[in-house]
Design a protein around this motif. Structure first.
Motif, PDB file in Angstrom:
ATOM      1  N   PRO A 120      28.289  27.740   5.697  1.00  0.00           N
ATOM      2  CA  PRO A 120      27.806  28.351   4.450  1.00  0.00           C
ATOM      3  C   PRO A 120      28.294  27.581   3.233  1.00  0.00           C
ATOM      4  CG  PRO A 120      29.632  29.615   5.335  1.00  0.00           C
ATOM      5  CD  PRO A 120      29.280  28.586   6.377  1.00  0.00           C
ATOM      6  N   SER A 121      27.501  27.612   2.166  1.00  0.00           N
ATOM      7  CA  SER A 121      27.885  26.935   0.934  1.00  0.00           C
ATOM      8  C   SER A 121      27.252  27.663  -0.237  1.00  0.00           C
ATOM      9  CB  SER A 121      27.422  25.475   0.940  1.00  0.00           C
ATOM     10  OG  SER A 121      27.831  24.808  -0.225  1.00  0.00           O
ATOM     11  N   SER A 122      27.944  27.650  -1.375  1.00  0.00           N
ATOM     12  CA  SER A 122      27.412  28.280  -2.583  1.00  0.00           C
ATOM     13  C   SER A 122      27.769  27.408  -3.774  1.00  0.00           C
ATOM     14  CB  SER A 122      27.995  29.690  -2.765  1.00  0.00           C
ATOM     15  OG  SER A 122      29.364  29.615  -3.134  1.00  0.00           O
ATOM     16  N   THR A 123      27.390  27.849  -4.956  1.00  0.00           N
ATOM     17  CA  THR A 123      27.678  27.098  -6.176  1.00  0.00           C
ATOM     18  C   THR A 123      29.011  27.486  -6.800  1.00  0.00           C
ATOM     19  OG1 THR A 123      26.486  28.750  -7.500  1.00  0.00           O
ATOM     20  CG2 THR A 123      25.224  26.852  -6.694  1.00  0.00           C
ATOM     21  N   LEU A 124      29.763  28.410  -6.158  1.00  0.00           N
ATOM     22  CA  LEU A 124      31.021  28.866  -6.732  1.00  0.00           C
ATOM     23  C   LEU A 124      32.108  27.806  -6.686  1.00  0.00           C
ATOM     24  CD1 LEU A 124      31.195  32.494  -5.285  1.00  0.00           C
ATOM     25  CD2 LEU A 124      30.609  31.815  -7.620  1.00  0.00           C
ATOM     26  N   GLY A 125      32.041  26.918  -5.734  1.00  0.00           N
ATOM     27  CA  GLY A 125      33.048  25.873  -5.613  1.00  0.00           C
ATOM     28  C   GLY A 125      34.191  26.230  -4.702  1.00  0.00           C
ATOM     29  N   VAL A 126      34.511  27.510  -4.579  1.00  0.00           N
ATOM     30  CA  VAL A 126      35.545  27.982  -3.665  1.00  0.00           C
ATOM     31  C   VAL A 126      35.065  29.267  -3.001  1.00  0.00           C
ATOM     32  CG1 VAL A 126      37.527  27.000  -4.887  1.00  0.00           C
ATOM     33  CG2 VAL A 126      36.669  29.249  -5.541  1.00  0.00           C
ATOM     34  N   GLY A 127      35.707  29.608  -1.901  1.00  0.00           N
ATOM     35  CA  GLY A 127      35.384  30.864  -1.228  1.00  0.00           C
ATOM     36  C   GLY A 127      34.466  30.728  -0.034  1.00  0.00           C
ATOM     37  N   ASP A 128      33.949  29.532   0.248  1.00  0.00           N
ATOM     38  CA  ASP A 128      33.075  29.306   1.389  1.00  0.00           C
ATOM     39  C   ASP A 128      33.684  28.259   2.321  1.00  0.00           C
ATOM     40  OD1 ASP A 128      31.043  31.027   0.499  1.00  0.00           O
ATOM     41  OD2 ASP A 128      30.226  29.454  -0.792  1.00  0.00           O
ATOM     42  N   ALA A 129      33.544  28.499   3.612  1.00  0.00           N
ATOM     43  CA  ALA A 129      33.976  27.502   4.604  1.00  0.00           C
ATOM     44  C   ALA A 129      32.846  26.503   4.772  1.00  0.00           C
ATOM     45  CB  ALA A 129      34.320  28.190   5.916  1.00  0.00           C
ATOM     46  N   LYS A 130      32.713  25.592   3.828  1.00  0.00           N
ATOM     47  CA  LYS A 130      31.526  24.728   3.721  1.00  0.00           C
ATOM     48  C   LYS A 130      31.633  23.426   4.494  1.00  0.00           C
ATOM     49  CE  LYS A 130      33.421  23.084  -0.687  1.00  0.00           C
ATOM     50  NZ  LYS A 130      34.580  23.995  -0.595  1.00  0.00           N
ATOM     51  N   LEU A 131      32.843  23.134   5.066  1.00  0.00           N
ATOM     52  CA  LEU A 131      33.045  21.878   5.783  1.00  0.00           C
ATOM     53  C   LEU A 131      33.117  22.119   7.296  1.00  0.00           C
ATOM     54  CD1 LEU A 131      35.817  20.228   3.576  1.00  0.00           C
ATOM     55  CD2 LEU A 131      33.335  19.886   3.433  1.00  0.00           C
ATOM     56  N   CYS A 132      32.559  21.191   8.048  1.00  0.00           N
ATOM     57  CA  CYS A 132      32.658  21.257   9.505  1.00  0.00           C
ATOM     58  C   CYS A 132      33.787  20.320   9.933  1.00  0.00           C
ATOM     59  CB  CYS A 132      31.337  20.838  10.148  1.00  0.00           C
ATOM     60  SG  CYS A 132      31.334  20.995  11.957  1.00  0.00           S
ATOM     61  N   SER A 133      34.832  20.897  10.520  1.00  0.00           N
ATOM     62  CA  SER A 133      35.988  20.112  10.945  1.00  0.00           C
ATOM     63  C   SER A 133      36.396  20.546  12.351  1.00  0.00           C
ATOM     64  CB  SER A 133      37.163  20.328   9.975  1.00  0.00           C
ATOM     65  OG  SER A 133      38.316  19.655  10.418  1.00  0.00           O
ATOM     66  N   ALA A 134      36.418  19.591  13.264  1.00  0.00           N
ATOM     67  CA  ALA A 134      36.802  19.863  14.655  1.00  0.00           C
ATOM     68  C   ALA A 134      35.957  20.976  15.269  1.00  0.00           C
ATOM     69  CB  ALA A 134      38.280  20.236  14.733  1.00  0.00           C
ATOM     70  N   GLY A 135      34.662  20.991  14.906  1.00  0.00           N
ATOM     71  CA  GLY A 135      33.729  21.946  15.496  1.00  0.00           C
ATOM     72  C   GLY A 135      33.762  23.327  14.899  1.00  0.00           C
ATOM     73  N   LYS A 136      34.531  23.538  13.809  1.00  0.00           N
ATOM     74  CA  LYS A 136      34.590  24.851  13.165  1.00  0.00           C
ATOM     75  C   LYS A 136      34.476  24.694  11.646  1.00  0.00           C
ATOM     76  CE  LYS A 136      37.358  27.238  16.680  1.00  0.00           C
ATOM     77  NZ  LYS A 136      38.592  28.017  16.949  1.00  0.00           N
ATOM     78  N   CYS A 137      33.862  25.705  11.018  1.00  0.00           N
ATOM     79  CA  CYS A 137      33.710  25.692   9.569  1.00  0.00           C
ATOM     80  C   CYS A 137      35.026  26.051   8.894  1.00  0.00           C
ATOM     81  CB  CYS A 137      32.626  26.684   9.135  1.00  0.00           C
ATOM     82  SG  CYS A 137      30.956  26.293   9.712  1.00  0.00           S
ATOM     83  N   THR A 138      35.370  25.316   7.845  1.00  0.00           N
ATOM     84  CA  THR A 138      36.580  25.575   7.080  1.00  0.00           C
ATOM     85  C   THR A 138      36.342  25.224   5.621  1.00  0.00           C
ATOM     86  OG1 THR A 138      38.960  25.109   6.930  1.00  0.00           O
ATOM     87  CG2 THR A 138      37.519  23.250   7.463  1.00  0.00           C
ATOM     88  N   GLU A 139      37.120  25.757   4.722  1.00  0.00           N
ATOM     89  CA  GLU A 139      36.931  25.440   3.306  1.00  0.00           C
ATOM     90  C   GLU A 139      37.500  24.073   2.959  1.00  0.00           C
ATOM     91  OE1 GLU A 139      37.448  27.298  -1.173  1.00  0.00           O
ATOM     92  OE2 GLU A 139      38.430  28.305   0.496  1.00  0.00           O
ATOM     93  N   CYS A 140      38.627  23.740   3.565  1.00  0.00           N
ATOM     94  CA  CYS A 140      39.240  22.454   3.241  1.00  0.00           C
ATOM     95  C   CYS A 140      40.182  22.015   4.353  1.00  0.00           C
ATOM     96  CB  CYS A 140      40.012  22.548   1.920  1.00  0.00           C
ATOM     97  SG  CYS A 140      41.368  23.755   1.944  1.00  0.00           S
ATOM     98  N   THR A 141      40.423  20.736   4.401  1.00  0.00           N
ATOM     99  CA  THR A 141      41.449  20.195   5.297  1.00  0.00           C
ATOM    100  C   THR A 141      42.539  19.493   4.496  1.00  0.00           C
ATOM    101  OG1 THR A 141      40.150  18.164   5.578  1.00  0.00           O
ATOM    102  CG2 THR A 141      39.853  19.917   7.227  1.00  0.00           C
ATOM    103  N   THR A 142      42.174  18.990   3.310  1.00  0.00           N
ATOM    104  CA  THR A 142      43.129  18.386   2.377  1.00  0.00           C
ATOM    105  C   THR A 142      42.721  18.762   0.957  1.00  0.00           C
ATOM    106  OG1 THR A 142      41.903  16.321   2.019  1.00  0.00           O
ATOM    107  CG2 THR A 142      43.401  16.397   3.919  1.00  0.00           C
ATOM    108  N   GLY A 143      43.598  18.493  -0.009  1.00  0.00           N
ATOM    109  CA  GLY A 143      43.294  18.805  -1.398  1.00  0.00           C
ATOM    110  C   GLY A 143      42.082  18.086  -1.937  1.00  0.00           C
ATOM    111  N   SER A 144      41.728  16.947  -1.352  1.00  0.00           N
ATOM    112  CA  SER A 144      40.553  16.207  -1.823  1.00  0.00           C
ATOM    113  C   SER A 144      39.256  16.970  -1.563  1.00  0.00           C
ATOM    114  CB  SER A 144      40.498  14.835  -1.147  1.00  0.00           C
ATOM    115  OG  SER A 144      40.387  14.976   0.266  1.00  0.00           O
TER     116      SER A 144
END
Length: 287
Positions: A120-144
């Motif tokens: 999922p992704s939205s225009t809020l910038g935060v609050g969504d697990a918008k990245l796919c990492s290791a087969g699961k959705c997450t909001e971030c893995t690093t500060g970048s």
């Protein structure tokens, strides 16, 4: 790593909610709600209280109190001083990211994915697990992976032991800029207690005027300071004593401390002499 649970929030609130007038939900002396600048508060309703006798005084009626011991109601209750109004504070997030619910697991966190487009992704910038990492959705893995206004990627544990990572503004005061130097929860704020404000009072983590010509101090022992923009004790001296139930301390009037009604010219409410009994209020929490 922090654990967000209802029990932790409620325990922290009960322990510190009424510890000092500057961090309570009322502007001392004015009777005005300090949450007035924000719509994210719930107004307390009168709790039910049985008729009981306070220390050194007569019985109190339904809804009246000398202390919280006179109040009995479902939920969290308090004994509000005469002329004051209790407004429940916002629980949890208090900064500019609150609308996104970032104090909870991001939307879609842990969902299976192959690419970012599966998350999922939205225009809020935060609050969504918008990245796919290791087969699961997450909001971030690093500060970048985080936006500039919430640059830290931190790991948390929500209710039921669910772990997640999300973007936040701060984990400590040093993460915050000079304009909003306090880290409240995971948001940078202007203040957390009145002492943080050069002028005014701390309301919803912002320094705002505590009184004015239009909103005068209701306590007869207080007056509105044009310089400090908050209620301060009226001046007093040996030749100009304080009104009843007041004590002259350092040239300013304060409420006389008490243990029983017999110490006062009126009633002992929350260990301070008052002209009237307090009111039992059930705090309503924002959903």
């Amino acid at each position: 790593m922090r654990t967000f649970t209802n029990a932790w929030v409620l325990a922290s609130l009960v322990a510190g909610l009424w510890s000092c007038s500057s961090s309570s939900s009322t502007i001392p002396g004015t009777g005005a709600a300090s949450g007035g600048a924000s719509g994210n508060t719930g107004r307390g309703g009168a709790g039910t209280a049985g008729v009981s006798a306070g220390a050194g005084g007569s019985a109190v009626g339904v809804g009246q109190c000398r202390s919280i011991a006179d109040c009995s109601a479902t939920g969290i209750v308090t004994c509000v001083l005469p002329g004051e109004t209790a407004i429940s504070p916002t629980v949890g997030c208090t900064g500019p990211m609150c609308a996104t619910g970032v104090e909870e697991a991001p939307v879609g966190d842990g969902l299976p994915c192959m690419t970012n487009s599966d998350c999922p992704s939205s225009t809020l910038g935060v609050g969504d697990a918008k990245l796919c990492s290791a087969g699961k959705c997450t909001e971030c893995t690093t500060g970048s992976d985080c936006p500039a206004f919430a640059p830290l990627c931190v790991s948390d544990v929500a209710q039921f032991g669910v772990s997640f990572t999300h973007c936040v503004q701060c984990t400590q005061a040093s993460d915050c800029p000079a304009s909003t130097p306090r880290c409240v929860g995971t948001s940078c704020a202007e203040c957390s207690v009145e002492a943080d404000c050069a002028v005014g009072v701390c309301s919803q983590n912002q320094c705002v005027p505590g009184c004015s010509v239009q909103n005068p101090c209701r306590d007869p022992l207080l007056q509105c300071s044009d310089v400090e923009q908050r209620c301060v004790g009226i001046p007093c001296s040996a030749s100009s004593p304080c009104p009843k139930n007041g004590t002259c301390n350092g040239g300013s009037c304060t409420r006389t401390a008490c243990a029983a009604d017999t110490d006062c010219s009126g009633f002992c409410v929350n260990q301070l002499c008052q002209d009237a009994l307090g009111t039992c209020v059930t705090l309503m929490f924002p959903s």
